[in-house]
Motif scaffolding. Structure first.
Motif, mmCIF file in Angstrom:
data_model
loop_
_atom_site.group_PDB
_atom_site.id
_atom_site.type_symbol
_atom_site.label_atom_id
_atom_site.label_comp_id
_atom_site.label_asym_id
_atom_site.label_seq_id
_atom_site.Cartn_x
_atom_site.Cartn_y
_atom_site.Cartn_z
ATOM 1 N N LEU A 144 -7.122 -7.384 21.610
ATOM 2 C CA LEU A 144 -5.787 -6.886 21.930
ATOM 3 C C LEU A 144 -4.777 -8.033 21.970
ATOM 4 C CD1 LEU A 144 -4.110 -4.403 22.668
ATOM 5 C CD2 LEU A 144 -4.622 -4.870 25.081
ATOM 6 N N GLU A 145 -5.177 -9.164 22.530
ATOM 7 C CA GLU A 145 -4.293 -10.332 22.570
ATOM 8 C C GLU A 145 -3.931 -10.772 21.150
ATOM 9 O OE1 GLU A 145 -4.066 -14.628 24.895
ATOM 10 O OE2 GLU A 145 -6.025 -13.816 24.327
ATOM 11 N N GLN A 146 -4.911 -10.745 20.251
ATOM 12 C CA GLN A 146 -4.658 -11.114 18.867
ATOM 13 C C GLN A 146 -3.710 -10.103 18.202
ATOM 14 O OE1 GLN A 146 -8.223 -11.342 16.492
ATOM 15 N NE2 GLN A 146 -7.176 -12.252 14.745
ATOM 16 N N ALA A 147 -3.896 -8.829 18.526
ATOM 17 C CA ALA A 147 -3.024 -7.795 17.954
ATOM 18 C C ALA A 147 -1.585 -7.966 18.434
ATOM 19 C CB ALA A 147 -3.547 -6.411 18.337
ATOM 20 N N PRO A 187 -9.138 -4.359 12.316
ATOM 21 C CA PRO A 187 -8.209 -4.887 13.318
ATOM 22 C C PRO A 187 -7.165 -3.854 13.728
ATOM 23 C CG PRO A 187 -7.595 -5.658 11.150
ATOM 24 C CD PRO A 187 -8.901 -4.938 10.979
ATOM 25 N N ILE A 188 -6.592 -4.058 14.903
ATOM 26 C CA ILE A 188 -5.459 -3.250 15.358
ATOM 27 C C ILE A 188 -4.243 -3.659 14.537
ATOM 28 C CG2 ILE A 188 -3.894 -2.784 17.283
ATOM 29 C CD1 ILE A 188 -6.262 -3.251 19.172
ATOM 30 N N LEU A 189 -3.634 -2.692 13.851
ATOM 31 C CA LEU A 189 -2.497 -2.978 12.973
ATOM 32 C C LEU A 189 -1.248 -2.195 13.370
ATOM 33 C CD1 LEU A 189 -4.275 -3.065 9.487
ATOM 34 C CD2 LEU A 189 -3.639 -4.993 10.950
ATOM 35 N N GLY A 190 -1.278 -1.548 14.513
ATOM 36 C CA GLY A 190 -0.104 -0.821 14.984
ATOM 37 C C GLY A 190 -0.290 -0.409 16.429
ATOM 38 N N MET A 191 0.834 -0.174 17.129
ATOM 39 C CA MET A 191 0.733 0.246 18.521
ATOM 40 C C MET A 191 1.991 1.000 18.944
ATOM 41 S SD MET A 191 1.130 -3.408 20.520
ATOM 42 C CE MET A 191 2.604 -4.401 20.366
ATOM 43 N N LEU A 192 1.863 1.703 20.040
ATOM 44 C CA LEU A 192 2.946 2.494 20.637
ATOM 45 C C LEU A 192 2.711 2.551 22.135
ATOM 46 C CD1 LEU A 192 4.267 5.982 19.504
ATOM 47 C CD2 LEU A 192 3.331 5.681 21.805
ATOM 48 N N SER A 193 3.798 2.501 22.904
ATOM 49 C CA SER A 193 3.711 2.641 24.365
ATOM 50 C C SER A 193 4.335 3.971 24.776
ATOM 51 C CB SER A 193 4.436 1.488 25.071
ATOM 52 O OG SER A 193 3.784 0.256 24.829
ATOM 53 N N VAL A 210 7.305 1.013 19.237
ATOM 54 C CA VAL A 210 6.500 1.510 18.117
ATOM 55 C C VAL A 210 6.537 0.467 17.001
ATOM 56 C CG1 VAL A 210 6.144 3.392 16.479
ATOM 57 C CG2 VAL A 210 7.167 3.870 18.730
ATOM 58 N N VAL A 211 5.382 0.009 16.581
ATOM 59 C CA VAL A 211 5.342 -1.008 15.527
ATOM 60 C C VAL A 211 4.051 -0.864 14.722
ATOM 61 C CG1 VAL A 211 4.337 -2.727 17.106
ATOM 62 C CG2 VAL A 211 5.478 -3.491 15.017
ATOM 63 N N VAL A 212 4.166 -1.007 13.420
ATOM 64 C CA VAL A 212 3.025 -1.051 12.506
ATOM 65 C C VAL A 212 3.162 -2.312 11.671
ATOM 66 C CG1 VAL A 212 1.857 0.068 10.563
ATOM 67 C CG2 VAL A 212 2.790 1.463 12.431
ATOM 68 N N ASP A 213 2.073 -3.021 11.481
ATOM 69 C CA ASP A 213 2.099 -4.251 10.691
ATOM 70 C C ASP A 213 2.709 -3.985 9.319
ATOM 71 O OD1 ASP A 213 1.453 -6.992 10.041
ATOM 72 O OD2 ASP A 213 -0.200 -6.191 8.845
ATOM 73 N N SER A 214 3.531 -4.902 8.857
ATOM 74 C CA SER A 214 4.259 -4.709 7.602
ATOM 75 C C SER A 214 3.329 -4.450 6.418
ATOM 76 C CB SER A 214 5.135 -5.936 7.319
ATOM 77 O OG SER A 214 4.345 -7.112 7.233
ATOM 78 N N ALA A 215 2.124 -5.035 6.450
ATOM 79 C CA ALA A 215 1.180 -4.865 5.348
ATOM 80 C C ALA A 215 0.458 -3.526 5.397
ATOM 81 C CB ALA A 215 0.153 -5.993 5.359
ATOM 82 N N ALA A 216 0.602 -2.795 6.511
ATOM 83 C CA ALA A 216 -0.128 -1.533 6.677
ATOM 84 C C ALA A 216 0.795 -0.325 6.715
ATOM 85 C CB ALA A 216 -0.964 -1.590 7.961
ATOM 86 N N ARG A 217 2.065 -0.521 6.411
ATOM 87 C CA ARG A 217 3.007 0.594 6.457
ATOM 88 C C ARG A 217 2.869 1.481 5.214
ATOM 89 N NH1 ARG A 217 7.905 -3.342 8.617
ATOM 90 N NH2 ARG A 217 6.880 -3.799 10.618
ATOM 91 N N GLY A 218 3.376 2.693 5.331
ATOM 92 C CA GLY A 218 3.303 3.628 4.226
ATOM 93 C C GLY A 218 2.032 4.438 4.186
ATOM 94 N N GLN A 219 1.176 4.331 5.235
ATOM 95 C CA GLN A 219 -0.074 5.078 5.294
ATOM 96 C C GLN A 219 0.003 6.277 6.236
ATOM 97 O OE1 GLN A 219 -3.646 2.594 5.739
ATOM 98 N NE2 GLN A 219 -2.301 0.803 5.691
#
Length: 238
Positions: free
Chosen positions: A103-106, A152-158, A175-184
């Motif tokens: 989680l810290e890495q994410a 890996p965790i590539l997105g999160m929401l609170s 709300v955030v999704v890693d730029s390389a994993a968007r569009g899915q």
């Protein structure tokens, strides 16, 4: 812009309680490259095992999903629910309950993409964050491992839920999704899962804010059933 959802207008897929939870996977639509894995992994899927700090997992597959309770620590009333998300790659949405190195890495990956003025939390700060009863932290990860065999965790929401004199309310934040994993469809999956959890908690409505310049995000929230509110937003800064 403030967007809100009233649960009187929410439509969910039918609830089912199958004896056996099956996963239906298919190859990615990206063809040669998927942000989370390469061609040789396309079409390969595995049923994720329990992970440290994961309270609940939602497996998102073609046209359906399964919300599966794997720990009784919190939200013991979660039911097995059929969900419907648009997606390109098979994915899972986890409720995170413990601070871990993963989680810290994410956070180190995602927080800078969310805010350039915020510093990612360390393990101690993550523990304090997750200790809040009002917070539900959702995390997105692809079901197909990457070249290193990791998911890996590539997105999160609170999701924040709280009670006020007029009833229970909820806010969606960060709300955030890693730029390389968007569009899915990961952002939609995160938001839809948050709305489902909020409804199960009995809240009257879910609110969020989004800058008008974030056109893609605003389209996502409107597709998820949120309506723009005619209201002013004020902020006091020390």
């Amino acid at each position: 812009m403030v967007l809100a959802m009233s649960f009187s207008s929410v439509h969910h897929a039918p609830v089912s309680t199958p004896d056996t939870h099956r996963r239906h996977s298919r190859p990615c639509d990206h063809g040669a490259v998927c942000p989370s894995h390469t061609r040789e992994h396309a079409g390969h899927s595995r049923t994720p095992g329990n992970r440290p700090g994961v309270t609940q997992r939602t497996d998102v597959t073609q046209g359906s999903g399964v919300t599966q309770q794997v720990s009784a620590k919190q939200r013991a009333d979660v039911t097995h629910t059929a969900l419907s998300f648009p997606y390109t790659c098979p994915m899972s949405i986890d409720i995170i309950s413990e601070a871990t190195a993963e989680l810290e890495q994410a956070f180190a990956l995602l927080v800078p993409q969310l805010s350039t003025s915020s510093t990612p939390m360390d393990l101690e700060q993550l523990q304090e964050l997750l200790a809040q009863d009002s917070l539900t932290l959702l995390a997105f990860r692809p079901d197909v491992p990457n070249a290193a065999g990791e998911r890996p965790i590539l997105g999160m929401l609170s999701l924040i839920t709280f009670q006020i004199p007029t009833g229970w309310r909820a806010w969606i934040e960060d709300v955030v999704v890693d730029s390389a994993a968007r569009g899915q469809g990961a952002g939609k999956a995160l938001v839809d899962t948050a709305v489902r959890i909020a409804q199960e908690k009995g809240v009257k409505s879910v609110d969020l804010t989004s800058r008008p310049s974030r056109e893609a995000a605003n389209r996502l929230y409107q597709r998820a059933g949120f309506d723009a509110r005619e209201t002013n937003v004020y902020r006091f800064k020390n």
